[in-house]
Design a protein around this motif. Structure first.
Motif, PDB file in Angstrom:
ATOM      1  N   LYS A 115       0.812  -1.167   0.177  1.00  0.00           N
ATOM      2  CA  LYS A 115      -0.096   0.064   0.027  1.00  0.00           C
ATOM      3  C   LYS A 115       1.024   1.250   0.045  1.00  0.00           C
ATOM      4  N   GLU A 139      -2.510  -0.376  -3.549  1.00  0.00           N
ATOM      5  CA  GLU A 139      -3.759   0.409  -2.903  1.00  0.00           C
ATOM      6  C   GLU A 139      -3.163   1.827  -2.383  1.00  0.00           C
ATOM      7  N   VAL A 142      -3.640   4.711  -0.092  1.00  0.00           N
ATOM      8  CA  VAL A 142      -4.445   4.739   1.240  1.00  0.00           C
ATOM      9  C   VAL A 142      -4.683   6.142   1.705  1.00  0.00           C
ATOM     10  N   HIS A 197       0.484   7.893   5.962  1.00  0.00           N
ATOM     11  CA  HIS A 197      -0.450   7.139   6.682  1.00  0.00           C
ATOM     12  C   HIS A 197       0.379   5.916   7.159  1.00  0.00           C
ATOM     13  N   ASP A 234      -0.555   2.997   7.423  1.00  0.00           N
ATOM     14  CA  ASP A 234      -0.902   1.841   6.491  1.00  0.00           C
ATOM     15  C   ASP A 234       0.176   1.997   5.047  1.00  0.00           C
TER      16      ASP A 234
END
Length: 270
Positions: free
Chosen positions: A145, A170, A172, A202, A204
């Motif tokens: 991510k 992804e 995030v 972030h 993540d």
């Protein structure tokens, strides 16, 4: 006598010459760059990251405006093929298309098709694009991510998100600056870039990607990585790194991110 002999170097015939200074020659790798006519940052940052023995040689294409319509006009113009062939006329080792949004504009298949066109126009050297290089760099640092920072307009920013996510990353968290003028892109200060990148971090995100090849980044990457404790990949940094990877050259100066682990020249670090 000792002073004189220490200042001389011998060629293969044994003749002594004065010791010469490094002149920018690309003995390790010559990079051919297709770049936007109104842009300046990518060349400057590639030269900044280059250890002695790596050189960059540029051909240019005109970008009307940093919008979807402007990018499409540039990519469909006959000048793109002309620029590729002119760059390939030099004895280069790798040809780089130095436009991130222009290579991810219509997704991964579009980027792959661009590489195939460049191979047809310029057979011989290795070929890459800023978008292909970005994916390779994210793989190199084992990113999953990611967070995304761009200077783009919203519609181009969204296409960057789609490109990353269709390739397994992804997004995030992300942010954009909404700039459509190419000269204005280059005028964003490193301090502003630093704050922009910090704003998208972030918990993540395993790495942060900073898109655009006319957006200053490489001078702040080391500081950002120290602050965030994770890899920071920029389009320009990734493009230069991938050129080194494709040629096998150990030709980066130190201080431009963990991405270059294994590609930093000892002579440049000394």
């Amino acid at each position: 006598m000792n002073t004189l002999s220490n200042s001389l170097q011998a060629d293969t015939s044994g003749k002594a010459y004065p010791r010469f200074r490094y002149d920018g020659s690309g003995d390790l790798a010559r990079i051919g760059l297709i770049y936007i006519a109104s842009s300046v940052v990518m060349e400057e940052e590639m030269w900044a990251m280059s250890a002695p023995g790596v050189s960059t040689h540029t051909a240019r294409v005109k970008l009307p405006k940093v919008t979807v319509e402007g990018i499409e006009a540039m990519m469909n113009a006959p000048e793109l093929e002309q620029a590729a062939r002119m760059a390939g006329a030099a004895p280069i080792d790798v040809l780089l298309f130095g436009g991130t949004s222009a290579s991810f504009l219509h997704g991964t298949a579009y980027d792959h098709a661009l590489i195939e066109k460049l191979r047809q126009w310029v057979p011989g050297p290795k070929i890459t694009t800023a978008s292909t290089a970005t994916l390779a760099a994210l793989k190199q640092v084992k990113a999953g991510k990611v967070a995304l920072a761009t200077p783009y307009l919203p519609e181009i920013h969204e296409r960057a998100i789609r490109f990353l996510e269709e390739n397994g990353h992804e997004v995030v968290k992300s942010a954009y600056l909404g700039i459509s003028d190419d000269h204005a892109l280059a005028e964003v200060s490193l301090e502003q870039v630093y704050d922009h990148v910090l704003s998208v971090d972030h918990p993540d995100a395993t790495a942060i990607f900073v898109s655009c090849t006319n957006f200053r980044t490489v001078g702040a990457i080391e500081a950002l990585e120290q602050k965030l404790g994770k890899p920071v990949i920029s389009a320009i940094q990734a493009s230069f790194w991938h050129c080194l990877e494709l040629t096998g050259a150990v030709g980066a100066k130190p201080g431009y991110g963990v991405l270059f682990n294994g590609r930093t020249a000892a002579s440049a670090a000394a």
